[in-house]
Write a protein that holds these residues in place. Sequence first.
Motif, PDB file in Angstrom:
ATOM      1  N   MET A   1       9.496   6.613   3.653  1.00  0.00           N
ATOM      2  CA  MET A   1       8.509   5.547   3.755  1.00  0.00           C
ATOM      3  C   MET A   1       7.794   5.621   5.106  1.00  0.00           C
ATOM      4  O   MET A   1       6.599   5.421   5.195  1.00  0.00           O
ATOM      5  N   ARG A   2       8.560   5.917   6.172  1.00  0.00           N
ATOM      6  CA  ARG A   2       7.953   5.978   7.497  1.00  0.00           C
ATOM      7  C   ARG A   2       7.050   7.181   7.655  1.00  0.00           C
ATOM      8  O   ARG A   2       6.040   7.140   8.351  1.00  0.00           O
ATOM      9  N   LYS A   3       7.399   8.302   7.008  1.00  0.00           N
ATOM     10  CA  LYS A   3       6.632   9.525   7.146  1.00  0.00           C
ATOM     11  C   LYS A   3       5.460   9.592   6.184  1.00  0.00           C
ATOM     12  O   LYS A   3       4.669  10.535   6.223  1.00  0.00           O
ATOM     13  N   SER A   4       5.366   8.623   5.287  1.00  0.00           N
ATOM     14  CA  SER A   4       4.286   8.632   4.305  1.00  0.00           C
ATOM     15  C   SER A   4       2.946   8.551   5.012  1.00  0.00           C
ATOM     16  O   SER A   4       2.674   7.644   5.784  1.00  0.00           O
ATOM     17  N   LYS A   5       2.092   9.531   4.777  1.00  0.00           N
ATOM     18  CA  LYS A   5       0.807   9.617   5.459  1.00  0.00           C
ATOM     19  C   LYS A   5      -0.245   8.837   4.666  1.00  0.00           C
ATOM     20  O   LYS A   5      -0.937   9.386   3.816  1.00  0.00           O
ATOM     21  N   ILE A   6      -0.344   7.559   4.984  1.00  0.00           N
ATOM     22  CA  ILE A   6      -1.269   6.697   4.267  1.00  0.00           C
ATOM     23  C   ILE A   6      -2.231   6.082   5.261  1.00  0.00           C
ATOM     24  O   ILE A   6      -1.844   5.638   6.336  1.00  0.00           O
ATOM     25  N   ASP A   7      -3.502   6.050   4.915  1.00  0.00           N
ATOM     26  CA  ASP A   7      -4.518   5.476   5.774  1.00  0.00           C
ATOM     27  C   ASP A   7      -4.436   3.954   5.689  1.00  0.00           C
ATOM     28  O   ASP A   7      -4.859   3.349   4.715  1.00  0.00           O
ATOM     29  N   ASN A   8      -3.867   3.340   6.713  1.00  0.00           N
ATOM     30  CA  ASN A   8      -3.694   1.903   6.677  1.00  0.00           C
ATOM     31  C   ASN A   8      -4.988   1.138   6.899  1.00  0.00           C
ATOM     32  O   ASN A   8      -5.007  -0.088   6.835  1.00  0.00           O
ATOM     33  N   SER A   9      -6.081   1.847   7.190  1.00  0.00           N
ATOM     34  CA  SER A   9      -7.357   1.161   7.351  1.00  0.00           C
ATOM     35  C   SER A   9      -7.745   0.462   6.065  1.00  0.00           C
ATOM     36  O   SER A   9      -8.402  -0.574   6.060  1.00  0.00           O
ATOM     37  N   ASN A  10      -7.331   1.025   4.902  1.00  0.00           N
ATOM     38  CA  ASN A  10      -7.612   0.367   3.635  1.00  0.00           C
ATOM     39  C   ASN A  10      -6.925  -0.989   3.576  1.00  0.00           C
ATOM     40  O   ASN A  10      -7.501  -1.972   3.119  1.00  0.00           O
ATOM     41  N   GLY A  11      -5.682  -1.025   4.046  1.00  0.00           N
ATOM     42  CA  GLY A  11      -4.963  -2.281   4.048  1.00  0.00           C
ATOM     43  C   GLY A  11      -5.624  -3.307   4.938  1.00  0.00           C
ATOM     44  O   GLY A  11      -5.724  -4.476   4.617  1.00  0.00           O
ATOM     45  N   LYS A  12      -6.141  -2.858   6.124  1.00  0.00           N
ATOM     46  CA  LYS A  12      -6.802  -3.783   7.033  1.00  0.00           C
ATOM     47  C   LYS A  12      -8.067  -4.354   6.410  1.00  0.00           C
ATOM     48  O   LYS A  12      -8.395  -5.522   6.570  1.00  0.00           O
ATOM     49  N   LYS A  13      -8.795  -3.528   5.675  1.00  0.00           N
ATOM     50  CA  LYS A  13     -10.006  -4.011   5.026  1.00  0.00           C
ATOM     51  C   LYS A  13      -9.673  -5.074   4.000  1.00  0.00           C
ATOM     52  O   LYS A  13     -10.397  -6.047   3.860  1.00  0.00           O
TER      53      LYS A  13
ATOM     54  N   VAL B   1       0.838  -1.204   0.000  1.00  0.00           N
ATOM     55  CA  VAL B   1       0.000   0.000   0.000  1.00  0.00           C
ATOM     56  C   VAL B   1       0.873   1.254   0.000  1.00  0.00           C
ATOM     57  O   VAL B   1       0.667   2.184  -0.782  1.00  0.00           O
ATOM     58  N   LYS B   2       1.883   1.268   0.864  1.00  0.00           N
ATOM     59  CA  LYS B   2       2.782   2.422   0.941  1.00  0.00           C
ATOM     60  C   LYS B   2       3.526   2.630  -0.372  1.00  0.00           C
ATOM     61  O   LYS B   2       3.602   3.756  -0.891  1.00  0.00           O
ATOM     62  N   LEU B   3       4.081   1.554  -0.899  1.00  0.00           N
ATOM     63  CA  LEU B   3       4.903   1.656  -2.103  1.00  0.00           C
ATOM     64  C   LEU B   3       4.078   2.111  -3.295  1.00  0.00           C
ATOM     65  O   LEU B   3       4.518   2.961  -4.078  1.00  0.00           O
ATOM     66  N   THR B   4       2.863   1.586  -3.424  1.00  0.00           N
ATOM     67  CA  THR B   4       2.006   1.965  -4.547  1.00  0.00           C
ATOM     68  C   THR B   4       1.563   3.417  -4.445  1.00  0.00           C
ATOM     69  O   THR B   4       1.637   4.173  -5.420  1.00  0.00           O
ATOM     70  N   GLU B   5       1.132   3.829  -3.258  1.00  0.00           N
ATOM     71  CA  GLU B   5       0.682   5.209  -3.072  1.00  0.00           C
ATOM     72  C   GLU B   5       1.835   6.185  -3.251  1.00  0.00           C
ATOM     73  O   GLU B   5       1.689   7.224  -3.889  1.00  0.00           O
ATOM     74  N   LEU B   6       2.993   5.859  -2.687  1.00  0.00           N
ATOM     75  CA  LEU B   6       4.144   6.752  -2.793  1.00  0.00           C
ATOM     76  C   LEU B   6       4.641   6.820  -4.233  1.00  0.00           C
ATOM     77  O   LEU B   6       5.014   7.881  -4.728  1.00  0.00           O
ATOM     78  N   ALA B   7       4.633   5.673  -4.906  1.00  0.00           N
ATOM     79  CA  ALA B   7       5.086   5.648  -6.304  1.00  0.00           C
ATOM     80  C   ALA B   7       4.188   6.510  -7.176  1.00  0.00           C
ATOM     81  O   ALA B   7       4.664   7.269  -8.023  1.00  0.00           O
ATOM     82  N   ARG B   8       2.887   6.424  -6.988  1.00  0.00           N
ATOM     83  CA  ARG B   8       1.965   7.219  -7.792  1.00  0.00           C
ATOM     84  C   ARG B   8       2.058   8.700  -7.440  1.00  0.00           C
ATOM     85  O   ARG B   8       1.926   9.561  -8.304  1.00  0.00           O
ATOM     86  N   ALA B   9       2.301   8.995  -6.159  1.00  0.00           N
ATOM     87  CA  ALA B   9       2.456  10.396  -5.758  1.00  0.00           C
ATOM     88  C   ALA B   9       3.707  11.005  -6.362  1.00  0.00           C
ATOM     89  O   ALA B   9       3.727  12.170  -6.750  1.00  0.00           O
ATOM     90  N   GLN B  10       4.781  10.201  -6.454  1.00  0.00           N
ATOM     91  CA  GLN B  10       6.031  10.698  -7.035  1.00  0.00           C
ATOM     92  C   GLN B  10       6.109  10.472  -8.538  1.00  0.00           C
ATOM     93  O   GLN B  10       7.108  10.745  -9.173  1.00  0.00           O
ATOM     94  N   ARG B  11       5.019   9.939  -9.085  1.00  0.00           N
ATOM     95  CA  ARG B  11       4.955   9.679 -10.530  1.00  0.00           C
ATOM     96  C   ARG B  11       6.112   8.789 -10.971  1.00  0.00           C
ATOM     97  O   ARG B  11       6.778   9.051 -11.969  1.00  0.00           O
ATOM     98  N   VAL B  12       6.344   7.734 -10.216  1.00  0.00           N
ATOM     99  CA  VAL B  12       7.427   6.815 -10.558  1.00  0.00           C
ATOM    100  C   VAL B  12       6.967   5.819 -11.623  1.00  0.00           C
ATOM    101  O   VAL B  12       7.610   5.626 -12.629  1.00  0.00           O
ATOM    102  N   ALA B  13       5.834   5.169 -11.396  1.00  0.00           N
ATOM    103  CA  ALA B  13       5.347   4.165 -12.340  1.00  0.00           C
ATOM    104  C   ALA B  13       4.631   4.841 -13.505  1.00  0.00           C
ATOM    105  O   ALA B  13       3.459   4.621 -13.774  1.00  0.00           O
ATOM    106  N   LEU B  14       5.356   5.700 -14.188  1.00  0.00           N
ATOM    107  CA  LEU B  14       4.789   6.435 -15.319  1.00  0.00           C
ATOM    108  C   LEU B  14       4.818   5.597 -16.583  1.00  0.00           C
ATOM    109  O   LEU B  14       5.761   4.850 -16.817  1.00  0.00           O
ATOM    110  N   THR B  15       3.804   5.715 -17.384  1.00  0.00           N
ATOM    111  CA  THR B  15       3.861   5.128 -18.708  1.00  0.00           C
ATOM    112  C   THR B  15       4.676   6.055 -19.607  1.00  0.00           C
ATOM    113  O   THR B  15       4.944   7.210 -19.264  1.00  0.00           O
ATOM    114  N   SER B  16       5.051   5.567 -20.768  1.00  0.00           N
ATOM    115  CA  SER B  16       5.852   6.374 -21.695  1.00  0.00           C
ATOM    116  C   SER B  16       5.110   7.636 -22.113  1.00  0.00           C
ATOM    117  O   SER B  16       5.682   8.721 -22.200  1.00  0.00           O
ATOM    118  N   GLU B  17       3.796   7.503 -22.343  1.00  0.00           N
ATOM    119  CA  GLU B  17       3.001   8.656 -22.768  1.00  0.00           C
ATOM    120  C   GLU B  17       2.899   9.689 -21.657  1.00  0.00           C
ATOM    121  O   GLU B  17       3.024  10.897 -21.891  1.00  0.00           O
TER     122      GLU B  17
END
Length: 361
Positions: free
Chosen positions: A338-350, A265-281
């Motif tokens: 990674m530790r400071k990433s403010k992600i709602d872990n309740s989604n992960g629990k669900k 959850v952290k890696l996916t949210e952080l990656a999208r926030a930093q635009r890491v997993a960008l497509t070529s377009e």
Amino acid sequence: MSITLLTSLPLLLIAWIMLTHNASKSHRFSFYSRAALSFGCLIFCAAYGVVASLALRIVGYGGLSQYTVARAFKWTMWLTTGVEFVVQGEEHLRTRPAIFIGNHQTELDVLMLGAVFPPYCSVTSKKSLRYVPILGWFMALSKTIFIDRSNPSSARSTFDSAAKHMQTERQSTFIFVEGTRSYSTKAELLPFKKGAFHLAVQAQVPIVPVVVANYSNVLNLKARIFNGGRVPVKVLPPISTIGLTTNDVDHLAKTTRDTMLEELVKLTELARAQRVALTSEERRNLLDGEEEGNDGAATTTGRDGSGSGSGPSNRTKQRSKGNNPLFGRTLNIPDEIMRKSKIDNSNGKKVVESAGEDYDL
């Protein structure tokens, strides 16, 4: 075998030329072109793997067969399709012997193996793949552990011999611990199978989790989407199994899954926030936008006539100096971020609750 290698190269070249000239015109064309290139790369590298496995066995380094072919597949796929898995925590890949476990999303995970596969490591696979021409030959020669999923007693016997082999040969194993592909577009995990944990406890070797961010924006089979892009991967610290018994397997599987899900959850949210997993377009569009912004800043003059807008803003300068994949730099997400990433872990629990506790072998 030489015929397979020679005929694969022209086909790969033709598909690559078609992709580079027409990919921007149609998403569907891009999907089928990259799919054809991926299949061609797989067959080419498998054929190379048969030759490499035989040669390495002769000189006494058969344990390096899958590592060698994995790296070949990584670079051929990067050159032809533009897909790259960027790994953080590579120091944990040196753990040997170990059980490496990873989340399983799509067929593209074979390329992820190409990026993370350590030396002296082999994969587990369903028994039916042993009889596939070329690919099956390579897998059999490179010490793949074939499992008959329809026969639990046979599967346990296979793991028993694998545990002995790990102890005597120090050969590691990579297992997709969900047992099948999820094809999910969200940061979630399927229930874990217990086989990997039984094997780790039996061999008394550590478990090394490998977490791959959700990359449905790069490959989505249902939507017929296949883009070039960079996908972040994080290798977590080894989990010791020293002193554990079969009675500890259920708890070990659950705690490991919880840790991997939280990291996913952290890696996916952080990656999208930093635009890491960008497509070529997406990468091209963002670069075009930044160039336009920089051009505008260069022609802006402050009220005092000092020309304070004569260059890129401080924020643009800082961004260009950082680990921004748009500028071809290696992804390196510090642990403190990674530790400071403010992600709602309740989604992960669900996700954990909805997935259930069905940990079958």
